[in-house]
Design an enzyme around this catalytic site. Structure first.
Site, short mmCIF file in Angstrom:
data_model
loop_
_atom_site.label_atom_id
_atom_site.label_comp_id
_atom_site.label_asym_id
_atom_site.label_seq_id
_atom_site.Cartn_x
_atom_site.Cartn_y
_atom_site.Cartn_z
CE LYS A 125 -4.47 0.80 0.21
NZ LYS A 125 -5.60 -0.11 -0.11
CG ASP A 165 -7.22 3.13 -1.01
OD1 ASP A 165 -7.61 1.95 -0.99
OD2 ASP A 165 -7.38 3.90 -0.03
CG ASN A 239 -14.21 3.78 -7.85
OD1 ASN A 239 -13.79 2.77 -7.31
ND2 ASN A 239 -14.53 3.83 -9.11
CB VAL A 240 -16.00 2.01 -2.99
CG1 VAL A 240 -16.60 0.79 -2.32
CG2 VAL A 240 -14.50 1.82 -3.24
CD1 TRP A 242 -21.26 5.96 -9.96
CD2 TRP A 242 -19.51 4.59 -10.32
NE1 TRP A 242 -21.15 5.75 -11.31
CE2 TRP A 242 -20.08 4.92 -11.56
CE3 TRP A 242 -18.39 3.74 -10.29
CZ2 TRP A 242 -19.58 4.43 -12.77
CZ3 TRP A 242 -17.89 3.27 -11.49
CH2 TRP A 242 -18.48 3.59 -12.70
N1 GLU Z 1 -7.35 0.16 -3.08
C1 GLU Z 1 -8.06 -1.03 -3.39
C2 GLU Z 1 -8.08 -1.96 -2.20
O1 GLU Z 1 -8.12 -1.50 -1.09
C3 GLU Z 1 -7.58 -1.69 -4.68
C4 GLU Z 1 -6.14 -2.04 -4.72
C5 GLU Z 1 -5.64 -2.51 -6.09
O2 GLU Z 1 -6.42 -2.54 -7.03
O3 GLU Z 1 -4.44 -2.80 -6.17
O4 GLU Z 1 -8.14 -3.16 -2.31
#
Ligand code: GLU
Length: 445
Positions: A125, A165, A239-240, A242
Site C-alpha cells: 500500500k 484508493d 468510486n466504491v 458508486w
Molecule cells: N485500493 C483497493 C483496495 O483497497 C484496490 C487495490 C488494487 O487494485 O491494487 O483493495
C-alpha cells in the site's frame, strides 16, 4: 506456543503510535492464533512475527508547486508488506489522515485480501498526506508527477504494482502513469486502474462496489434470503459507493443513503437512476468533497454532520473509510433491525463494533473479503497487460463474480460454527492467512 496477549503487547511495543495497524493485526491474530498453535511448523517458523512485519517501507519527500507559485511539501510512502504470493499489490491513498501506521494497516489487510482472491498477488500500500480537496487539476497533476518521480524507483510490473484508493482515481493514475512512462519509457502494467484506452481493464472502476454486492448476494443466499426488496444504506459517494449503488439496484435492492464528510443524503425514492449515478461521479470530480448538492438536485433530504447509520435498513454497506462505523452506530443499526453488514471500506467498523455484530449473530462481511473485487480486477488487468490483450466487459464481470463467490465459499468453510452462524471475520482471516503462511514456509526465510 503463542499467547495472544503477549504477542500483541510485543507488537505494540515494536510499533508505537500506530493504532490502526495494531487494530488490524489484533483482529487477524485473534482469528488465527489457534490455527497457528495447532501447527508446529507455523510456530517453529515464527510465522506471526514474520507476517506482521512489512518486508520494506519507503518514506519520501514530495515537493510540488501550488497555483500561487508557493512550494508545498508532503510525505509519500510505499509499504511493501508481503510478496510470498506474488508482486506487492495494493492502492495509493491521498488523504490528509494518511500516516505510516495507516498504510501499514492497509498493506497488512491487503496481503490477506489478495490471498483470498486466489490470484498471484502479494500485499502492499502507498500514499501521501496530500489533501486533494479544493486542489485544481494542475495542482493534482504537479503533485502526481512529483510523487511518481520518487515512487518509480521502487515499483515495477513484476515487483510492485500500485493502483488507486481514496483520493486516487483514473485521473491520478493517468498522471502518475504518464510520469512513469516519461521517466522509464516503458509500456507495462506497472499500475492498475488505468484508462481503458491505455491498458486499463473494463469493469475496474465498478469492480469494488460490484464485488461487494456479489459477496452480499452470496451472504443473503447462504441465509435463505434474497437481495430483492432490501432497503440498503451506503456511506461515501466515491468510486466504491458508486459501483455499490448501481449493482445493488440491479439486484433488486433499494439504496436510500450516500454520504460525505459534510453529512448524508436520505433519498427515499432510491438512488436508482443513471442520472443519479452520473451525478455522483460529477460530485466526486468537483473535488469539493461534499455530498449536500445531491439533495437540492433530486429533492432528497440532507442531514448535515451525521452518518447514515441512524437510518433503519435491512443491509448496511460502509463504503467510505476506516473506523467510520462505531459501536454506538452498530447498536443503532441492530436496534433498528438490520439483517446484514457488509464492510466495503477497509476496516470500516471500529474494533468494538465488529464483535458486537458477531455477538448479536448478525452476518458481518469483513472488508478484506467483501471489498476484494477491486484488487481482483486489478489482478485481471495485470493478466491482460501481460498477455497484451483485453477482455470484454462481460468476461471480466463473470470472472469477478466467480472470484467473489469463491471468497464467500472460503469464508463459510473456515468460519461456520457448530451453531450454524457463519463468522465471516474468522473465515476470511483463516482462509487468507493459510495461503500466505504456507507459501512463506515453502519459500524458507
Ligand atoms: N485500493 C483497493 C483496495 O483497497 C484496490 C487495490 C488494487 O487494485 O491494487 O483493495
Amino acid at each position: 506456543m503463542y499467547r495472544l496477549e503477549d504477542f500483541m503487547a510485543d507488537l505494540e511495543r515494536r510499533n508505537p503510535a500506530e493504532p490502526e495497524f495494531i487494530q488490524a493485526a489484533a483482529e487477524v491474530v485473534e482469528s488465527i492464533i489457534d490455527v497457528v498453535n495447532d501447527n508446529p511448523a507455523y510456530v517453529n517458523a515464527k510465522i506471526l512475527e514474520r507476517i506482521t512485519e512489512p518486508d520494506r517501507v519507503f518514506s519520501f519527500k514530495v515537493e510540488w508547486e501550488d497555483d500561487n507559485g508557493d512550494v508545498q511539501v508532503n510525505r509519500g510512502y510505499r509499504v511493501q508488506f508481503n510478496n510470498a504470493l506474488g508482486p506487492y499489490k495494493g492502492g495509493i491513498r491521498f488523504h490528509p489522515s494518511v500516516t505510516l501506521g495507516t498504510l501499514k494497516f492497509l498493506g497488512f489487510e491487503q496481503t490477506f485480501k489478495n490471498s483470498l482472491t486466489t490470484l498471484p498477488m502479494g500485499g502492499g500500500k502507498g500514499g501521501s498526506d496530500f489533501n486533494p480537496r479544493g486542489k485544481s487539476n494542475n495542482e493534482i497533476l504537479r503533485f502526481c508527477r512529483s510523487f511518481m518521480t520518487e515512487l518509480q524507483k521502487y515499483i515495477g510490473p513484476n515487483t510492485d504494482v500500485p493502483a488507486g484508493d481514496i483520493g486516487v482515481g483514473a485521473r491520478e493514475i493517468g498522471y502518475m502513469y504518464g510520469q512513469y512512462k516519461r521517466l522509464r519509457d516503458e509500456n507495462t502494467g506497472v499500475l492498475t486502474g488505468k484508462g481503458r484506452n491505455w491498458g486499463g481493464s473494463l469493469i475496474r472502476p465498478e469492480a469494488t462496489g460490484f464485488g461487494a454486492m456479489y459477496f452480499a448476494n452470496e451472504m443473503v443466499k447462504a441465509h435463505g434470503d434474497t437481495m430483492e426488496g432490501k432497503r440498503v444504506s451506503v456511506s461515501g459517494f466515491g468510486n466504491v459507493a458508486w459501483g455499490a449503488v448501481m449493482k445493488a439496484t440491479e439486484l433488486g435492492a433499494k439504496v436510500v443513503t450516500i454520504s460525505g464528510p459534510d453529512g448524508y443524503i436520505l433519498d427515499e425514492d432510491g438512488i436508482n437512476t443513471q442520472e443519479k449515478w452520473d451525478y455522483m461521479v460529477q460530485l466526486r470530480a468537483s473535488n469539493n468533497d461534499v455530498v449536500a448538492p445531491y439533495a437540492n438536485k433530486f429533492g432528497a433530504k440532507f442531514i448535515s454532520n451525521k452518518k447514515p447509520w441512524e437510518v433503519p435498513v435491512d443491509m448496511a454497506f460502509p463504503c467510505a473509510i476506516q473506523n467510520e462505523l462505531s459501536l454506538e452506530d452498530a447498536k443503532t443499526l441492530v436496534a433498528n433491525g438490520v439483517s446484514y453488514i457488509v464492510e466495503t471500506s477497509n476496516m470500516g467498523c471500529t474494533a468494538d463494533a465488529v464483535p458486537y455484530f458477531i455477538e448479536k449473530k448478525i452476518p458481518f462481511g469483513p472488508g478484506k473479503a467483501a471489498n476484494a473485487g477491486g484488487v481482483a480486477v486489478s489482478g485481471l488487468e495485470m493478466s491482460q497487460n501481460a498477455m497484451k490483450l483485453s477482455w470484454d466487459a462481460a468476461e471480466v464481470d463473470e470472472k469477478l463474480k466467480g472470484i467473489m463467490q469463491n471468497i464467500h465459499a472460503a469464508c463459510v468453510s473456515q468460519g461456520k460454527g457448530s451453531d450454524g452462524y457463519i463468522n465471516y471475520v474468522k473465515g476470511a482471516n483463516i482462509a487468507g492467512f493459510k495461503k500466505v503462511a504456507d507459501a512463506m514456509l515453502d519459500l524458507g526465510y
